[in-house]
Design a protein around this motif. Structure first.
Motif, PDB file in Angstrom:
ATOM      1  N   TYR A 273      -1.876   3.972   3.221  1.00 34.52           N
ATOM      2  CA  TYR A 273      -0.730   4.479   2.471  1.00 34.52           C
ATOM      3  C   TYR A 273       0.241   5.209   3.404  1.00 34.52           C
ATOM      4  CZ  TYR A 273       2.131   7.193  -0.703  1.00 34.52           C
ATOM      5  OH  TYR A 273       3.202   7.764  -1.340  1.00 34.52           O
ATOM      6  N   ASP A 274      -0.285   6.127   4.204  1.00 29.56           N
ATOM      7  CA  ASP A 274       0.575   6.879   5.128  1.00 29.56           C
ATOM      8  C   ASP A 274       1.317   5.945   6.077  1.00 29.56           C
ATOM      9  OD1 ASP A 274      -0.263   9.238   3.963  1.00 29.56           O
ATOM     10  OD2 ASP A 274      -1.603   9.815   5.624  1.00 29.56           O
ATOM     11  N   LEU A 275       0.621   4.961   6.613  1.00 27.90           N
ATOM     12  CA  LEU A 275       1.248   4.024   7.546  1.00 27.90           C
ATOM     13  C   LEU A 275       2.330   3.202   6.850  1.00 27.90           C
ATOM     14  CD1 LEU A 275       1.239   3.034  10.441  1.00 27.90           C
ATOM     15  CD2 LEU A 275      -0.513   1.356   9.792  1.00 27.90           C
ATOM     16  N   ALA A 276       2.067   2.781   5.621  1.00 26.81           N
ATOM     17  CA  ALA A 276       3.070   2.010   4.871  1.00 26.81           C
ATOM     18  C   ALA A 276       4.327   2.841   4.631  1.00 26.81           C
ATOM     19  CB  ALA A 276       2.478   1.532   3.551  1.00 26.81           C
ATOM     20  N   VAL A 277       4.134   4.110   4.279  1.00 26.00           N
ATOM     21  CA  VAL A 277       5.281   4.994   4.046  1.00 26.00           C
ATOM     22  C   VAL A 277       6.038   5.237   5.352  1.00 26.00           C
ATOM     23  CG1 VAL A 277       5.948   7.356   3.395  1.00 26.00           C
ATOM     24  CG2 VAL A 277       4.314   6.088   1.982  1.00 26.00           C
ATOM     25  N   GLN A 278       5.299   5.522   6.419  1.00 27.58           N
ATOM     26  CA  GLN A 278       5.938   5.836   7.701  1.00 27.58           C
ATOM     27  C   GLN A 278       6.691   4.647   8.290  1.00 27.58           C
ATOM     28  OE1 GLN A 278       2.688   7.278  10.051  1.00 27.58           O
ATOM     29  NE2 GLN A 278       2.502   9.185   8.877  1.00 27.58           N
ATOM     30  N   THR A 279       6.208   3.435   8.006  1.00 25.66           N
ATOM     31  CA  THR A 279       6.846   2.233   8.562  1.00 25.66           C
ATOM     32  C   THR A 279       7.764   1.552   7.557  1.00 25.66           C
ATOM     33  OG1 THR A 279       5.025   0.779   7.901  1.00 25.66           O
ATOM     34  CG2 THR A 279       4.879   1.823  10.106  1.00 25.66           C
ATOM     35  N   LEU A 280       8.002   2.240   6.417  1.00 26.82           N
ATOM     36  CA  LEU A 280       8.835   1.681   5.339  1.00 26.82           C
ATOM     37  C   LEU A 280       8.335   0.308   4.894  1.00 26.82           C
ATOM     38  CD1 LEU A 280      12.352   2.757   6.687  1.00 26.82           C
ATOM     39  CD2 LEU A 280      10.896   3.940   5.027  1.00 26.82           C
ATOM     40  N   GLY A 281       7.031   0.140   4.911  1.00 27.93           N
ATOM     41  CA  GLY A 281       6.415  -1.086   4.412  1.00 27.93           C
ATOM     42  C   GLY A 281       6.161  -2.140   5.457  1.00 27.93           C
ATOM     43  N   ALA A 282       6.517  -1.894   6.698  1.00 31.46           N
ATOM     44  CA  ALA A 282       6.325  -2.901   7.750  1.00 31.46           C
ATOM     45  C   ALA A 282       4.844  -3.175   8.009  1.00 31.46           C
ATOM     46  CB  ALA A 282       7.012  -2.467   9.044  1.00 31.46           C
ATOM     47  N   SER A 283       3.965  -2.228   7.669  1.00 31.83           N
ATOM     48  CA  SER A 283       2.529  -2.429   7.884  1.00 31.83           C
ATOM     49  C   SER A 283       1.883  -3.254   6.775  1.00 31.83           C
ATOM     50  CB  SER A 283       1.820  -1.074   7.983  1.00 31.83           C
ATOM     51  OG  SER A 283       1.952  -0.375   6.756  1.00 31.83           O
ATOM     52  N   LEU A 284       2.661  -3.598   5.777  1.00 33.20           N
ATOM     53  CA  LEU A 284       2.130  -4.377   4.649  1.00 33.20           C
ATOM     54  C   LEU A 284       2.359  -5.856   4.899  1.00 33.20           C
ATOM     55  CD1 LEU A 284       3.441  -2.104   1.758  1.00 33.20           C
ATOM     56  CD2 LEU A 284       1.142  -2.159   2.758  1.00 33.20           C
ATOM     57  N   PRO A 285       1.561  -6.725   4.345  1.00 35.86           N
ATOM     58  CA  PRO A 285       0.546  -6.448   3.325  1.00 35.86           C
ATOM     59  C   PRO A 285      -0.761  -5.937   3.936  1.00 35.86           C
ATOM     60  CG  PRO A 285       0.635  -8.800   3.728  1.00 35.86           C
ATOM     61  CD  PRO A 285       1.708  -8.161   4.587  1.00 35.86           C
ATOM     62  N   VAL A 286      -1.525  -5.263   3.078  1.00 44.63           N
ATOM     63  CA  VAL A 286      -2.863  -4.817   3.419  1.00 44.63           C
ATOM     64  C   VAL A 286      -3.768  -5.187   2.252  1.00 44.63           C
ATOM     65  CG1 VAL A 286      -2.506  -2.473   2.518  1.00 44.63           C
ATOM     66  CG2 VAL A 286      -4.256  -2.875   4.248  1.00 44.63           C
ATOM     67  N   THR A 287      -4.973  -5.627   2.580  1.00 45.23           N
ATOM     68  CA  THR A 287      -5.918  -6.064   1.552  1.00 45.23           C
ATOM     69  C   THR A 287      -7.141  -5.158   1.556  1.00 45.23           C
ATOM     70  OG1 THR A 287      -5.202  -8.367   1.821  1.00 45.23           O
ATOM     71  CG2 THR A 287      -7.333  -7.997   0.732  1.00 45.23           C
ATOM     72  N   PHE A 288      -7.563  -4.795   0.345  1.00 48.71           N
ATOM     73  CA  PHE A 288      -8.777  -4.002   0.183  1.00 48.71           C
ATOM     74  C   PHE A 288      -9.750  -4.743  -0.712  1.00 48.71           C
ATOM     75  CE2 PHE A 288      -5.844  -0.304   0.890  1.00 48.71           C
ATOM     76  CZ  PHE A 288      -6.357   0.058   2.115  1.00 48.71           C
ATOM     77  N   LYS A 289     -11.021  -4.504  -0.455  1.00 51.07           N
ATOM     78  CA  LYS A 289     -12.085  -5.062  -1.281  1.00 51.07           C
ATOM     79  C   LYS A 289     -12.477  -4.022  -2.325  1.00 51.07           C
ATOM     80  CE  LYS A 289     -16.908  -6.435  -1.183  1.00 51.07           C
ATOM     81  NZ  LYS A 289     -18.123  -6.347  -0.402  1.00 51.07           N
ATOM     82  N   PHE A 290     -12.364  -4.375  -3.584  1.00 56.74           N
ATOM     83  CA  PHE A 290     -12.790  -3.533  -4.684  1.00 56.74           C
ATOM     84  C   PHE A 290     -13.950  -4.230  -5.376  1.00 56.74           C
ATOM     85  CE2 PHE A 290      -8.041  -2.410  -4.875  1.00 56.74           C
ATOM     86  CZ  PHE A 290      -8.187  -1.378  -3.974  1.00 56.74           C
ATOM     87  N   GLY A 291     -14.308  -3.754  -6.558  1.00 51.61           N
ATOM     88  CA  GLY A 291     -15.409  -4.366  -7.303  1.00 51.61           C
ATOM     89  C   GLY A 291     -16.746  -3.918  -6.743  1.00 51.61           C
ATOM     90  N   THR A 292     -17.705  -4.814  -6.809  1.00 52.75           N
ATOM     91  CA  THR A 292     -19.057  -4.535  -6.327  1.00 52.75           C
ATOM     92  C   THR A 292     -19.442  -5.594  -5.300  1.00 52.75           C
ATOM     93  OG1 THR A 292     -20.119  -5.888  -8.039  1.00 52.75           O
ATOM     94  CG2 THR A 292     -19.684  -3.566  -8.587  1.00 52.75           C
ATOM     95  N   ASP A 293     -20.575  -5.380  -4.651  1.00 51.79           N
ATOM     96  CA  ASP A 293     -21.040  -6.393  -3.696  1.00 51.79           C
ATOM     97  C   ASP A 293     -21.338  -7.706  -4.412  1.00 51.79           C
ATOM     98  OD1 ASP A 293     -20.792  -4.776  -1.473  1.00 51.79           O
ATOM     99  OD2 ASP A 293     -22.859  -4.060  -1.568  1.00 51.79           O
ATOM    100  N   ASN A 294     -21.830  -7.629  -5.641  1.00 45.85           N
ATOM    101  CA  ASN A 294     -22.140  -8.838  -6.401  1.00 45.85           C
ATOM    102  C   ASN A 294     -20.907  -9.489  -7.003  1.00 45.85           C
ATOM    103  OD1 ASN A 294     -24.874  -8.522  -5.861  1.00 45.85           O
ATOM    104  ND2 ASN A 294     -25.233  -7.331  -7.714  1.00 45.85           N
ATOM    105  N   GLU A 295     -19.895  -8.672  -7.299  1.00 49.43           N
ATOM    106  CA  GLU A 295     -18.654  -9.183  -7.874  1.00 49.43           C
ATOM    107  C   GLU A 295     -17.461  -8.556  -7.153  1.00 49.43           C
ATOM    108  OE1 GLU A 295     -18.374  -9.081 -12.148  1.00 49.43           O
ATOM    109  OE2 GLU A 295     -20.531  -9.271 -12.347  1.00 49.43           O
ATOM    110  N   PRO A 296     -17.213  -9.001  -5.920  1.00 43.57           N
ATOM    111  CA  PRO A 296     -16.105  -8.411  -5.174  1.00 43.57           C
ATOM    112  C   PRO A 296     -14.750  -8.855  -5.730  1.00 43.57           C
ATOM    113  CG  PRO A 296     -17.073 -10.213  -3.934  1.00 43.57           C
ATOM    114  CD  PRO A 296     -17.918 -10.011  -5.156  1.00 43.57           C
TER     115      PRO A 296
END
Length: 141
Positions: A76-99
């Motif tokens: 989040y901090d990097l996205a704000v500081q770079t005005l979005g240039a660091s995006l896109p970024v992907t995160f894994k949510f859910g569970t190990d069985n259902e990522p």
């Protein structure tokens, strides 16, 4: 009885008339420090668990470990500081069985996620503080 002492807390009456509670057994008569430590430790464990597993964002379970919290903040901090240039970024949510993988393509998306995660943590901590502040040691004397 038999040199066993029990304390109970978090007593909750159910609609069906049953009662749920937490209990700890000592092999000696506990002093006030032991009682307080036992109950406060349990409150802290419950708080940690709610922070870790209790956040749901966009119908996805989010695991808020210390490491993940740090990674979300950095992204989040990097996205704000770079005005979005660091995006896109992907995160894994859910569970190990259902990522669930979610790609954040805009600062607005990431801001929504990050601020809601931070609010979840802050609200949970405030509930913890209330529980600790309302603990009445006099009930155990």
């Amino acid at each position: 009885a038999k040199d066993k002492w029990r304390i109970r807390w978090d007593i909750q009456k159910q609609d069906n008339g049953n009662v749920n509670y937490m209990e700890h057994e000592f092999d000696h008569k506990p002093d006030s420090k032991e009682i307080r430590h036992t109950v406060i430790s349990w409150i802290n464990e419950q708080t940690d668990n709610i922070i870790l597993t209790g956040f749901i964002w966009n119908d996805m379970n989010v695991w808020l470990s210390q490491e993940n919290q740090f990674n979300y903040k950095v992204a989040y901090d990097l996205a704000v500081q770079t005005l979005g240039a660091s995006l896109p970024v992907t995160f894994k949510f859910g569970t190990d069985n259902e990522p669930c993988y979610y790609k954040f393509s805009s600062i607005e998306q990431l801001k929504d996620f990050y601020t809601k995660a931070a609010l979840h943590i802050q609200t949970t901590l405030e509930e913890c503080w209330k529980a600790k502040d309302s603990f009445n040691l006099d009930l155990y004397q």
